[in-house]
Design an enzyme around this catalytic site. Structure first.
Site, PDB file in Angstrom:
ATOM      1  N   GLU A  45     -13.926  -6.529   4.934  1.00 50.33           N
ATOM      2  CA  GLU A  45     -13.215  -5.281   4.635  1.00 50.33           C
ATOM      3  C   GLU A  45     -11.794  -5.548   4.146  1.00 50.33           C
ATOM      4  O   GLU A  45     -11.333  -4.938   3.179  1.00 50.33           O
ATOM      5  CB  GLU A  45     -13.193  -4.365   5.863  1.00 50.33           C
ATOM      6  N   ARG A  93       9.341   9.835 -21.824  1.00 46.11           N
ATOM      7  CA  ARG A  93      10.365  10.733 -21.255  1.00 46.11           C
ATOM      8  C   ARG A  93      11.746  10.310 -21.754  1.00 46.11           C
ATOM      9  O   ARG A  93      12.118   9.138 -21.629  1.00 46.11           O
ATOM     10  CB  ARG A  93      10.310  10.653 -19.724  1.00 46.11           C
TER      11      ARG A  93
END
Ligand SMILES: Cc1cc2nc3c(=O)[nH]c(=O)nc-3n(C[C@H](O)[C@H](O)[C@H](O)COP(=O)(O)OP(=O)(O)OC[C@H]3O[C@@H](n4cnc5c(N)ncnc54)[C@H](O)[C@@H]3O)c2cc1C
Length: 381
Positions: free
Chosen positions: A244, A270
């Site tokens: 995991e 931007r």
């Protein structure tokens, strides 16, 4: 030393990204707000073969090695924006399928693995309790031998997938006097009398992945449902965590790549003070740091996976990778929010959700403090 993916791995990664981008991103904002698990996404991922990636073909899986599996999970994290769905799939794979594959009898594997791989059954893994989290082996749930079965009593908390689970691996101690050596994993099927999913918990992030409390009250489980043998619990837990800690972080690397690309694009588009904000070193430095974290995290994860593929048990390397990637992911989410300014704070730009989802990674599968404890342990501390 060779850092390159094979052509097959590259093609597979590409196919996962295309699949995820096309099929898994429908109204993720709405699902997060409503705390809704995506059954549709679950079924599509299972049909695509995600759930069975590392599981042998005889049980319906693909039998992929751990490096290829990690590459697939990274691609899923890049293409799919529903981190909760990915988290539920990870819990199902590493803490239900893998323990069954490694510790199950032939009969147990034949009975459960094909249905877990096909997504027909959902798996859950219940070790954490209200009084035992990091100190998992101090759990209080008891299993008492009675006739040809065991009677389980206790309560669990923070259990991923519990309310959807058809099969839960419940950890209980058969003999508290033996300490961790008494901890045993039991396969408990949905509907077993005494197994109750008592409460669904609301949480900060990963809101599309259900997390619940569970109780077992005089819950009788046949002896045939022991996973491994009495006392195998710590070995099962360690094996699950090794898989995991490496593979669950693959999705985070994919998400970090996505955030980096979004931030680069935004910084180029931007404009403030007559220039793209990317021209300001405060902004470009942040993006450079995001890239450094991504590169370092990716190397750590694939190194741990490669060691495991080579037959070693990279407990230290998995702990280092898990610690680094989970913390790096949070930091990169914060940096992405800053690059986007006020827009980064707004739900519609989908970065604030990413940040909320990211924080959980520093807690589940052992907190960052516990990873440091494991690493220090290798130095005799
Ligand atoms: C989203 C999510 C999903 C989860 N899913 C599952 C699941 O499916 N199944 C399951 O069984 N569990 C699950 N968990 C539980 C998770 O494994 C535990 O939350 C985690 O192990 C920490 O335990 P705790 O929450 O009780 O914190 P505690 O152990 O009480 O820790 C509290 C704080 O103390 C620190 N601390 C504790 N001991 C030490 C130490 N020795 N040294 C230094 N610091 C220490 C911790 O790092 C933390 O900061 C999940 C948790 C989350 C957040």
């Amino acid at each position: 030393m060779d850092f390159a993916f094979t052509d097959e791995q590259l093609a597979y990664r590409k196919s996962v990204i295309q699949f995820a981008q096309k099929e898994l991103n429908h109204d993720v904002i709405g699902a997060d707000l409503a705390e809704e698990f995506s059954w549709e996404g679950w079924k599509k991922c299972a049909a695509f073969g995600i759930h069975g990636l590392p599981i042998p073909e005889e049980y319906g899986g693909s039998g992929a090695d751990i490096v290829t599996t990690l590459a697939g999970m990274e691609a899923l994290g890049y293409g799919c924006h529903d981190n909760g769905l990915i988290f539920s799939i990870n819990a199902h794979m590493w803490t239900s399928e893998i323990p069954l594959l490694m510790f199950g009898t032939d009969e147990q594997k034949k009975k459960y693995l094909p249905k877990l791989v096909s997504g027909e059954m959902v798996g859950a893994h219940a070790i954490t309790e209200p009084m035992s989290g990091s100190d998992a082996y101090s759990l209080r749930t008891r299993a008492e031998r009675r006739g040809d079965g065991y009677v389980l009593n206790g309560s669990k908390t923070f259990i991923t997938n519990a309310d959807n689970a058809d099969l839960m691996i419940v950890f209980a101690n058969v003999d508290p006097a033996r300490g961790p050596a008494g901890i045993t994993g039991f396969l408990v099927e949905k509907g077993t009398p005494g197994l109750v999913v008592s409460r669904k918990l609301q949480k900060m992030g990963l809101r599309t992945s259900p997390t619940c409390e569970v109780t077992v009250t005089d819950c009788t489980v046949p002896a045939a449902n022991i996973l491994g043998k009495e006392g195998s619990g710590p070995a099962i837990f360690t094996a699950s965590m090794e898989w995991e800690r490496i593979c669950i972080m693959g999705g985070k690397i994919g998400a970090m790549q996505r955030l980096l690309e979004m931030s680069v694009k935004y910084a180029g588009e931007r404009r403030q003070f007559g220039e793209p904000i990317g021209k300001f070193s405060a902004v470009s430095d942040r993006i450079a740091e995001m890239d450094v974290r991504l590169e370092a995290g990716r190397l750590l994860l694939y190194k741990a996976a490669w060691l495991k593929k080579s037959g070693r048990h990279p407990i230290r390397e998995a702990a280092i990778a898990k610690l680094f990637v989970s913390e790096a992911y949070v930091q990169s989410c914060l940096d992405a929010v800053k690059v986007y300014g006020g827009y980064g704070y707004m739900t519609e730009y989908q970065i604030e959700r990413e940040l909320r989802d990211a924080v959980a990674g520093t807690i589940y599968s052992g907190t960052s403090d516990i990873q440091r404890k494991i690493i220090a342990g290798f130095h005799g501390l």
